[in-house]
Design a protein around this motif. Structure first.
Motif, short mmCIF file in Angstrom:
data_model
loop_
_atom_site.label_atom_id
_atom_site.label_comp_id
_atom_site.label_asym_id
_atom_site.label_seq_id
_atom_site.Cartn_x
_atom_site.Cartn_y
_atom_site.Cartn_z
N ASP A 94 -32.70 -6.39 28.07
CA ASP A 94 -33.43 -5.12 28.02
C ASP A 94 -34.77 -5.22 28.75
OD1 ASP A 94 -31.35 -4.02 26.71
OD2 ASP A 94 -32.38 -3.67 24.81
N ALA A 95 -35.41 -6.37 28.69
CA ALA A 95 -36.68 -6.54 29.41
C ALA A 95 -36.46 -6.44 30.91
CB ALA A 95 -37.33 -7.88 29.03
N GLN A 96 -35.36 -7.02 31.39
CA GLN A 96 -35.02 -6.90 32.82
C GLN A 96 -34.79 -5.44 33.18
OE1 GLN A 96 -34.63 -9.59 35.00
NE2 GLN A 96 -35.42 -10.86 33.33
N ILE A 97 -34.07 -4.76 32.30
CA ILE A 97 -33.73 -3.35 32.56
C ILE A 97 -35.01 -2.51 32.58
CG2 ILE A 97 -32.64 -1.33 31.49
CD1 ILE A 97 -30.40 -3.32 30.57
N VAL A 98 -35.89 -2.73 31.60
CA VAL A 98 -37.16 -1.98 31.56
C VAL A 98 -37.95 -2.20 32.85
CG1 VAL A 98 -39.43 -1.91 30.45
CG2 VAL A 98 -37.35 -1.83 29.05
N ALA A 99 -37.98 -3.43 33.32
CA ALA A 99 -38.73 -3.73 34.55
C ALA A 99 -38.15 -2.93 35.72
CB ALA A 99 -38.68 -5.23 34.84
N THR A 100 -36.83 -2.88 35.82
CA THR A 100 -36.21 -2.12 36.91
C THR A 100 -36.49 -0.63 36.75
OG1 THR A 100 -34.47 -3.77 37.19
CG2 THR A 100 -34.02 -1.57 38.03
#
Ligand code: GAR
Length: 192
Positions: free
Chosen positions: A68-74
């Motif tokens: 989810d952190a990767q997704i939020v960054a994108t």
């Protein structure tokens, strides 16, 4: 225009329905990015045809919160305001939800709160319900829960298989998802 980020795991027919609603002027929005988690997901080809950037995040490489952190960054990189889960088959965490309060939407192939989970169509058939359907809701932390924005009913036919029933449910999904996105934005404007 609403700035949408779409999360999809598979075919992406809901992505396509939203893209078409935007193209026809029915929904005032733009799709900033599609995020997918399965290599070879058909949604990736659809995104390319619509000239929408598609970004791959492999859930096999991360724990839930890290994914989810990767997704939020994108999503932030692409300036997304509304997160649209369209066949996103991962459980999301507060890492995503808290970043977009009341702005993460989900579509589910049943009349919630009946038949939560990944086998909603099969479960409805097994229960022999005569009417099922689809639901668009604001995503809460608990899976397939949160305030309901829109629903559509679909009758179950005696000879339905999971495939035939799901296909009829998807016709309704494609109809209501763009409208539910507009409704959510309208509600957010009225009570910020
Ligand atoms: C849709 O029917 C959606 O309701 C369902 O996956 C399908 C994706 O289709 N979602 C879930 O089951 C979520 N638990 P699509 O990739 O063609 O849009």
């Amino acid at each position: 225009p609403l700035k949408l980020g779409i999360l999809a795991s598979g075919s992406g027919s809901n992505f396509e329905a939203i893209a078409e609603a935007i193209a026809s002027g029915e929904l005032n929005a733009q799709i900033q990015v599609v995020i997918y988690n399965n290599p070879g997901a058909k949604v990736c080809d659809r995104a390319r045809r619509w000239n929408v950037p598609a970004v791959f995040h492999d859930h096999r490489q991360y724990k839930r919160r890290q994914l989810d952190a990767q997704i939020v960054a994108t999503l932030q990189e692409y300036d997304v305001e509304w997160v649209i889960m369209a066949g996103w088959m991962r459980i999301v965490t507060e890492v995503l939800i808290d970043q977009f309060p009341n702005r993460v939407l989900n579509i589910h192939p049943s009349l919630l709160p009946s038949f939560r989970g990944a086998r909603a169509v099969e479960d409805a058939l097994q229960a022999r319900v005569k009417i099922t359907g689809c639901t668009v809701h604001i995503a809460a932390l608990e899976v397939d829960s949160g305030p309901i924005l829109m629903q559509a009913a679909v009758p179950v036919m005696p000879d339905d298989t999971p495939e035939t029933l799901h296909a009829r449910i998807q016709v309704e999904e494609h109809r209501i998802y763009p409208r539910a996105i507009a409704l959510a934005a309208q509600q957010a404007k009225n009570s910020p």
